[in-house]
Design a protein around this motif. Structure first.
Motif, PDB file in Angstrom:
ATOM      1  N   LYS A   1       0.766  -1.311  -0.070  1.00  0.00           N
ATOM      2  CA  LYS A   1       0.130  -0.086   0.034  1.00  0.00           C
ATOM      3  C   LYS A   1       0.925   1.167   0.106  1.00  0.00           C
ATOM      4  O   LYS A   1       1.489   1.553  -0.874  1.00  0.00           O
ATOM      5  CB  LYS A   1      -1.051  -0.068   1.063  1.00  0.00           C
ATOM      6  CG  LYS A   1      -2.018  -0.922   0.997  1.00  0.00           C
ATOM      7  CD  LYS A   1      -3.233  -0.773   1.775  1.00  0.00           C
ATOM      8  CE  LYS A   1      -4.598  -1.430   1.432  1.00  0.00           C
ATOM      9  NZ  LYS A   1      -5.694  -1.211   2.167  1.00  0.00           N
TER      10      LYS A   1
ATOM     11  N   ASN B   1      -4.367  12.106   8.634  1.00  0.00           N
ATOM     12  CA  ASN B   1      -5.275  11.359   7.741  1.00  0.00           C
ATOM     13  C   ASN B   1      -4.884  11.095   6.702  1.00  0.00           C
ATOM     14  O   ASN B   1      -3.969  11.451   6.105  1.00  0.00           O
ATOM     15  CB  ASN B   1      -6.548  12.138   7.431  1.00  0.00           C
ATOM     16  CG  ASN B   1      -7.515  12.446   8.770  1.00  0.00           C
ATOM     17  OD1 ASN B   1      -7.195  11.808   9.907  1.00  0.00           O
ATOM     18  ND2 ASN B   1      -8.581  13.092   8.648  1.00  0.00           N
ATOM     19  N   GLY B   2      -4.830   9.774   6.314  1.00  0.00           N
ATOM     20  CA  GLY B   2      -4.418   8.942   5.045  1.00  0.00           C
ATOM     21  C   GLY B   2      -2.909   8.871   5.216  1.00  0.00           C
ATOM     22  O   GLY B   2      -2.069   8.693   4.024  1.00  0.00           O
ATOM     23  N   SER B   3      -2.098   8.870   6.314  1.00  0.00           N
ATOM     24  CA  SER B   3      -0.734   8.846   6.414  1.00  0.00           C
ATOM     25  C   SER B   3      -0.323   7.341   6.299  1.00  0.00           C
ATOM     26  O   SER B   3       0.738   6.690   6.431  1.00  0.00           O
ATOM     27  CB  SER B   3      -0.047   9.526   7.685  1.00  0.00           C
ATOM     28  OG  SER B   3      -0.745   8.934   8.756  1.00  0.00           O
ATOM     29  N   GLY B   4      -1.554   6.515   6.532  1.00  0.00           N
ATOM     30  CA  GLY B   4      -1.044   5.002   6.322  1.00  0.00           C
ATOM     31  C   GLY B   4      -1.187   4.109   7.861  1.00  0.00           C
ATOM     32  O   GLY B   4      -0.604   3.176   7.714  1.00  0.00           O
ATOM     33  N   LYS B   5      -1.859   4.718   8.802  1.00  0.00           N
ATOM     34  CA  LYS B   5      -2.140   3.836   9.977  1.00  0.00           C
ATOM     35  C   LYS B   5      -2.776   2.575   9.663  1.00  0.00           C
ATOM     36  O   LYS B   5      -2.207   1.442  10.288  1.00  0.00           O
ATOM     37  CB  LYS B   5      -2.853   4.857  11.103  1.00  0.00           C
ATOM     38  CG  LYS B   5      -1.882   6.037  11.372  1.00  0.00           C
ATOM     39  CD  LYS B   5      -2.546   7.094  12.265  1.00  0.00           C
ATOM     40  CE  LYS B   5      -4.006   7.545  11.867  1.00  0.00           C
ATOM     41  NZ  LYS B   5      -4.066   8.586  10.861  1.00  0.00           N
ATOM     42  N   SER B   6      -3.960   2.706   9.232  1.00  0.00           N
ATOM     43  CA  SER B   6      -4.684   1.391   9.027  1.00  0.00           C
ATOM     44  C   SER B   6      -4.103   0.892   8.113  1.00  0.00           C
ATOM     45  O   SER B   6      -4.243  -0.586   8.148  1.00  0.00           O
ATOM     46  CB  SER B   6      -6.056   1.982   8.413  1.00  0.00           C
ATOM     47  OG  SER B   6      -6.738   2.999   9.284  1.00  0.00           O
ATOM     48  N   ASN B   7      -3.088   1.142   7.076  1.00  0.00           N
ATOM     49  CA  ASN B   7      -2.632   0.374   6.315  1.00  0.00           C
ATOM     50  C   ASN B   7      -1.733  -0.781   6.984  1.00  0.00           C
ATOM     51  O   ASN B   7      -1.264  -1.857   6.642  1.00  0.00           O
ATOM     52  CB  ASN B   7      -1.668   1.045   5.114  1.00  0.00           C
ATOM     53  CG  ASN B   7      -2.359   1.739   4.046  1.00  0.00           C
ATOM     54  OD1 ASN B   7      -3.676   1.547   4.103  1.00  0.00           O
ATOM     55  ND2 ASN B   7      -1.811   2.605   3.410  1.00  0.00           N
TER      56      ASN B   7
ATOM     57  N   ARG C   1      -9.373  -3.270   2.648  1.00  0.00           N
ATOM     58  CA  ARG C   1      -9.799  -2.096   1.909  1.00  0.00           C
ATOM     59  C   ARG C   1      -8.922  -1.968   0.549  1.00  0.00           C
ATOM     60  O   ARG C   1      -8.382  -0.807   0.187  1.00  0.00           O
ATOM     61  CB  ARG C   1      -9.386  -1.041   2.772  1.00  0.00           C
ATOM     62  CG  ARG C   1     -10.178  -1.097   4.249  1.00  0.00           C
ATOM     63  CD  ARG C   1      -9.834  -0.044   5.111  1.00  0.00           C
ATOM     64  NE  ARG C   1      -8.324   0.112   5.158  1.00  0.00           N
ATOM     65  CZ  ARG C   1      -7.525   1.171   5.175  1.00  0.00           C
ATOM     66  NH1 ARG C   1      -8.164   2.374   5.349  1.00  0.00           N
ATOM     67  NH2 ARG C   1      -6.094   1.403   5.249  1.00  0.00           N
TER      68      ARG C   1
ATOM     69  N   ASP D   1      -3.815  -3.884  -6.150  1.00  0.00           N
ATOM     70  CA  ASP D   1      -4.198  -2.621  -5.395  1.00  0.00           C
ATOM     71  C   ASP D   1      -3.482  -2.620  -4.229  1.00  0.00           C
ATOM     72  O   ASP D   1      -3.195  -1.255  -3.487  1.00  0.00           O
ATOM     73  CB  ASP D   1      -5.641  -2.300  -4.622  1.00  0.00           C
ATOM     74  CG  ASP D   1      -6.501  -2.030  -5.911  1.00  0.00           C
ATOM     75  OD1 ASP D   1      -6.016  -1.579  -6.830  1.00  0.00           O
ATOM     76  OD2 ASP D   1      -7.608  -2.296  -5.879  1.00  0.00           O
TER      77      ASP D   1
ATOM     78  N   ILE E   1      -0.247  -3.295  -3.948  1.00  0.00           N
ATOM     79  CA  ILE E   1       1.088  -3.207  -4.066  1.00  0.00           C
ATOM     80  C   ILE E   1       1.397  -1.582  -4.340  1.00  0.00           C
ATOM     81  O   ILE E   1       0.728  -0.846  -4.906  1.00  0.00           O
ATOM     82  CB  ILE E   1       1.721  -3.662  -5.364  1.00  0.00           C
ATOM     83  CG1 ILE E   1       1.744  -5.314  -5.117  1.00  0.00           C
ATOM     84  CG2 ILE E   1       3.135  -3.420  -5.622  1.00  0.00           C
ATOM     85  CD1 ILE E   1       2.125  -6.141  -6.322  1.00  0.00           C
ATOM     86  N   PHE E   2       2.495  -1.118  -3.651  1.00  0.00           N
ATOM     87  CA  PHE E   2       2.642   0.469  -3.577  1.00  0.00           C
ATOM     88  C   PHE E   2       2.817   0.973  -5.261  1.00  0.00           C
ATOM     89  O   PHE E   2       3.595   0.325  -5.942  1.00  0.00           O
ATOM     90  CB  PHE E   2       4.169   0.602  -2.957  1.00  0.00           C
ATOM     91  CG  PHE E   2       4.542   2.180  -2.955  1.00  0.00           C
ATOM     92  CD1 PHE E   2       3.664   3.165  -2.543  1.00  0.00           C
ATOM     93  CD2 PHE E   2       5.437   2.407  -3.712  1.00  0.00           C
ATOM     94  CE1 PHE E   2       3.996   4.419  -2.471  1.00  0.00           C
ATOM     95  CE2 PHE E   2       6.057   4.013  -3.808  1.00  0.00           C
ATOM     96  CZ  PHE E   2       5.021   4.710  -3.088  1.00  0.00           C
ATOM     97  N   SER E   3       1.991   1.903  -5.484  1.00  0.00           N
ATOM     98  CA  SER E   3       1.719   2.278  -6.832  1.00  0.00           C
ATOM     99  C   SER E   3       2.625   3.395  -7.319  1.00  0.00           C
ATOM    100  O   SER E   3       2.598   3.871  -8.037  1.00  0.00           O
ATOM    101  CB  SER E   3       0.142   2.673  -7.156  1.00  0.00           C
ATOM    102  OG  SER E   3      -0.018   3.571  -6.206  1.00  0.00           O
TER     103      SER E   3
ATOM    104  N   GLN F   1     -10.840   0.325  12.067  1.00  0.00           N
ATOM    105  CA  GLN F   1     -11.829   1.356  12.035  1.00  0.00           C
ATOM    106  C   GLN F   1     -13.291   0.715  11.593  1.00  0.00           C
ATOM    107  O   GLN F   1     -13.204   0.043  10.649  1.00  0.00           O
ATOM    108  CB  GLN F   1     -11.425   2.599  11.232  1.00  0.00           C
ATOM    109  CG  GLN F   1     -10.618   3.467  12.027  1.00  0.00           C
ATOM    110  CD  GLN F   1     -10.315   4.576  11.106  1.00  0.00           C
ATOM    111  OE1 GLN F   1     -11.229   5.334  10.386  1.00  0.00           O
ATOM    112  NE2 GLN F   1      -9.154   4.986  10.885  1.00  0.00           N
TER     113      GLN F   1
END
Ligand code: ATP
Length: 255
Positions: free
Chosen positions: A12, A33-39, A57, A63, A65-67, A143
């Motif tokens: 991710k 937000n969106g910094s990758g905590k849930s990743n 998710r 999806d 693999i780091f794009s 979450q």
């Protein structure tokens, strides 16, 4: 047993290899937000064998693999490793530390490794079964998942409690034993059929052998009778010969 670290590369939002160490107690990961905590949680679930991309998710395998982004090239593969402290021998592996890795290449092929040795996905599942750590064991709660648990159906809640109580392992063993029992039952039925067939053949062979014995004894009797008849013939012919000789002798003395 405790999770002492996670290493992530190409998963991710993680375009660079990072290692997060958990030193016991509570670890908080904070960030915008969106910094990758849930990743990170998604990565942990993924190593534990999560097969549903929806649960981590993503829409499809590529999806995860780091794009690429922020001047970084896309990754060729995604790799996440969990480092587990096993000094209490919680897992039946003779090692103080266990490294569990999942790696996925661009073509979607997955490799699973335990302490850098390739294993099957099944082996990972079995290792965590009923430990309270598996991908469906609610030890990794992202979450929105709490609300999902609360609003689950009675059947789903029963399954959660069974997993936590360690009943699942026995249910799985029971199911496997039932399958094995069915297989053995089928084999037994086949053996019974063969035994019946052998039984029929045996009766037929027994009858034939009885007849053969009767035949041999009749043949012996016939031989004895034939010998008797021949002896009788011989005796009567001997008498005729003797009376012929006597008659010849009488006639010779007259002349
Ligand atoms: P929040 O606090 O809002 O819940 P978060 O810190 O939990 O956010 P995540 O949901 O973990 O953030 O991360 C989302 C970010 O990961 C998004 O910016 C998204 O662009 C990025 N991301 C997801 N998949 C990939 C991918 N394959 N390649 C690059 N970036 C990705």
């Amino acid at each position: 047993m405790y999770l002492k670290g996670v290493e992530i590369y190409g998963f991710k939002s993680f375009g660079e290899r990072i290692r997060i160490d958990f030193d016991g107690g509570i670890t908080s990961i904070v960030g915008p937000n969106g910094s990758g905590k849930s990743n990170i949680l998604d990565g942990i679930l993924w190593v534990l064998g999560e097969q549903s991309y929806k649960n981590i998710r993503a829409k499809e395998s590529k999806d995860i693999i780091f794009s690429g982004g922020e001047g970084k090239k896309p990754a060729n593969y995604a790799e996440v490793s969990l480092f587990i402290d096993n000094r209490d021998n919680f897992f039946p592996i003779e090692a103080d530390s266990i490294k569990i890795t999942r790696k996925m290449s661009q073509n979607g092929d997955n490799d699973y490794l335990i302490n850098d040795k390739k294993v099957r996905l099944k082996d990972i599942g079995e290792l965590f079964l009923d430990t309270g750590v598996g991908k469906s064991a609610y030890s990794v709660i992202g979450q929105g998942k709490v609300e999902r648990i609360i609003s689950s159906s009675n059947k789903e809640i029963k399954s959660i409690i069974e997993e936590a109580a360690g009943v699942k392992k026995f249910q799985q063993k029971k199911m496997e034993s039932e399958k094995r029992l069915e297989k053995v039952q089928n084999e037994l039925e086949k053996i019974e059929l063969v035994l019946n067939e052998i039984g029929e053949n045996r009766t037929r062979v027994e009858k034939q052998s009885k007849k053969a014995i009767e035949y041999l004894s009749l043949k012996d009797e016939k031989n004895i009778l034939q010998k008797g008849v021949l002896t009788f013939d011989l005796n009567s012919k001997d008498e005729i010969l003797k009376s012929g000789e006597k008659e010849q002798e009488r006639l010779t003395t007259i002349t």
